[in-house]
Design an enzyme around this catalytic site. Structure first.
Site, mmCIF file in Angstrom:
data_model
loop_
_atom_site.group_PDB
_atom_site.id
_atom_site.type_symbol
_atom_site.label_atom_id
_atom_site.label_comp_id
_atom_site.label_asym_id
_atom_site.label_seq_id
_atom_site.Cartn_x
_atom_site.Cartn_y
_atom_site.Cartn_z
ATOM 1 N N HIS A 1 39.566 37.875 48.110
ATOM 2 C CA HIS A 1 40.375 37.575 46.915
ATOM 3 C C HIS A 1 41.008 38.888 46.454
ATOM 4 C CE1 HIS A 1 40.654 35.322 42.889
ATOM 5 N NE2 HIS A 1 40.872 36.577 42.510
ATOM 6 N N HIS B 1 43.927 41.008 44.433
ATOM 7 C CA HIS B 1 45.065 41.167 43.529
ATOM 8 C C HIS B 1 45.917 42.280 44.141
ATOM 9 C CE1 HIS B 1 43.937 38.452 40.214
ATOM 10 N NE2 HIS B 1 42.754 38.553 40.807
ATOM 11 N N CYS C 1 43.282 39.028 35.555
ATOM 12 C CA CYS C 1 42.200 38.754 34.610
ATOM 13 C C CYS C 1 42.505 39.474 33.302
ATOM 14 C CB CYS C 1 40.881 39.235 35.206
ATOM 15 S SG CYS C 1 39.505 39.116 34.060
ATOM 16 N N ASN D 1 47.589 37.888 41.922
ATOM 17 C CA ASN D 1 46.946 37.691 43.223
ATOM 18 C C ASN D 1 48.002 37.858 44.301
ATOM 19 O OD1 ASN D 1 45.394 35.655 41.256
ATOM 20 N ND2 ASN D 1 44.044 36.151 42.955
#
Ligand code: HMG
Ligand code: MG
Length: 325
Positions: free
Chosen positions: A224, A226, A257, A266
């Protein structure tokens, strides 16, 4: 087994030998993508986004989060989103839950999968979920146990794997402690979050090898990234070389976030799918349909989205004088 990718290719050993033939795209756009946007999309538009992602061929979508709306106002309509989603067979819909109250909401809304989330660092846990690392694991022990008792599958996130906005460098030991803690609770998959987009390829290798050597299975891991500093695709290639088969991404490159200052979107789903297609890795995703969604999203959010593929597509269409997908 030596889990490290070869440093150099040789006539018998190629840098891409470990890359899988097929990869599962885990779309986080409706949750991670929208949670930090200035413009809060109406529920109807969110439902269109989710349905559009599924129509493009995506089989796993994180649709919302059952968190406190005072902390994340953009996810306040979690019940409506979960109830309004058109469910398709073979598609997995998930939602973040931070505690029992979140799990109850998700369960009442008919969710069959949820995700628990915490960081490798104390400071990010305090800022993001108002708990210490130990208290978060304790809370999730009850949440994961109850979710499983209700027949739900639970995914887990470890955030700040490659760096923390409050503590800076993060040790592999801290990542391992949280990763193993969550796996012991029974999460079926761990998504390794580069929450603020600081990771670089050698770091990805260091963490992947560290986790695999500790006995964590490849099939238990997802990545995951960013893309704050433009390293996400390079990092994904390294993860692929280690055999990673699940990649989190957000259509248009949305995301971030609110409790991770400086974090940007992302990695864009269409950028990842384009790269994978070119590498001969199947995703089952229709790029034209996907870029159509991100084009509409840009207009709805009244801003230019970071996706490179989207920009190239819009430029190409403008040069040809034809309407974009
Ligand atoms: P808290 O203030 O410590 O909670 O927040 P509390 O248990 O003390 O309760 C305080 C109030 O919140 C009470 O209401 C509760 O009912 C309510 P009051 O009595 O004052 O009216 N409350 C809730 N309301 C709705 N849903 C709930 C809920 N729980 C309590 N589930 C809490 C603790 C965890 C709730 C809060 O810190 C929170 O909501 N945090 C969410 C933060 C968040 O969503 N961050 C973004 C997602 S993480 C991320 O983006 C990273 C990731 O993408 C991976 C990566 O990139 O690395 C996953
Ligand atoms: Mg994230």
């Amino acid at each position: 087994m030596d889990t490290a990718a070869p440093a150099t290719a040789t006539p018998d050993r190629h840098l891409f030998d470990g890359v899988p033939d097929e990869v599962s795209i885990y779309e986080v756009g409706p949750r991670d993508g929208l949670q930090n946007e200035k413009v809060i999309l109406p529920t109807e538009r969110k439902l269109e986004l989710i349905e559009g992602a599924v129509q493009s061929g995506i089989k796993r979508v994180e649709i919302t989060s059952f968190v406190n709306p005072r902390w994340i106002p953009a996810m306040a309509d979690h019940l409506e989103v979960a109830a309004g989603v058109q469910k398709h067979e073979g598609v997995c819909y998930s939602a973040l839950v931070p505690n029992m109250r979140g799990l109850d909401g998700a369960s009442r809304a008919g969710m069959q999968e949820v995700a628990v989330f915490m960081a490798a660092t104390q400071s990010h846990n305090r800022k993001n979920i108002n708990k210490s690392t130990e208290d978060a694991l304790q809370t999730y022990k009850a949440v994961v146990g109850e979710a499983k008792a209700r027949g739900m599958r639970v995914r887990g996130y470890v955030s700040c794997v490659y760096g923390c906005p409050y503590e800076g460098v993060v040790s592999l030991d801290d990542v391992l402690r949280v990763a193993e803690g969550l796996l012991e609770l029974g999460v079926y998959e761990l998504s390794l979050g580069d929450t603020i987009g600081v990771g670089t390829p050698r770091q990805i290798e260091h963490v992947m090898v560290g986790l695999l050597r500790a006995g964590i299975g490849l099939e238990q891991l997802a990545v995951h990234f960013h893309d704050t500093r433009g390293t996400a695709l390079a990092n994904i290639v390294v993860a692929l070389q280690h055999g990673i088969r699940t990649i989190d991404c957000a259509v248009g490159g949305l995301g971030g976030c609110p409790y991770a200052p400086g974090a940007s979107g992302n990695v864009a789903t269409e950028d990842v799918v384009y790269m994978l297609q070119g590498m001969g890795v199947k995703t089952g995703v229709d790029l034209d349909k996907l870029v159509g969604i991100s084009g509409r999203l840009g207009a709805q959010l009244a801003r230019e989205l970071p996706s490179k593929y989207l920009k190239a597509h819009l430029g190409h269409c403008a040069r040809l004088g034809k309407p974009p997908s």
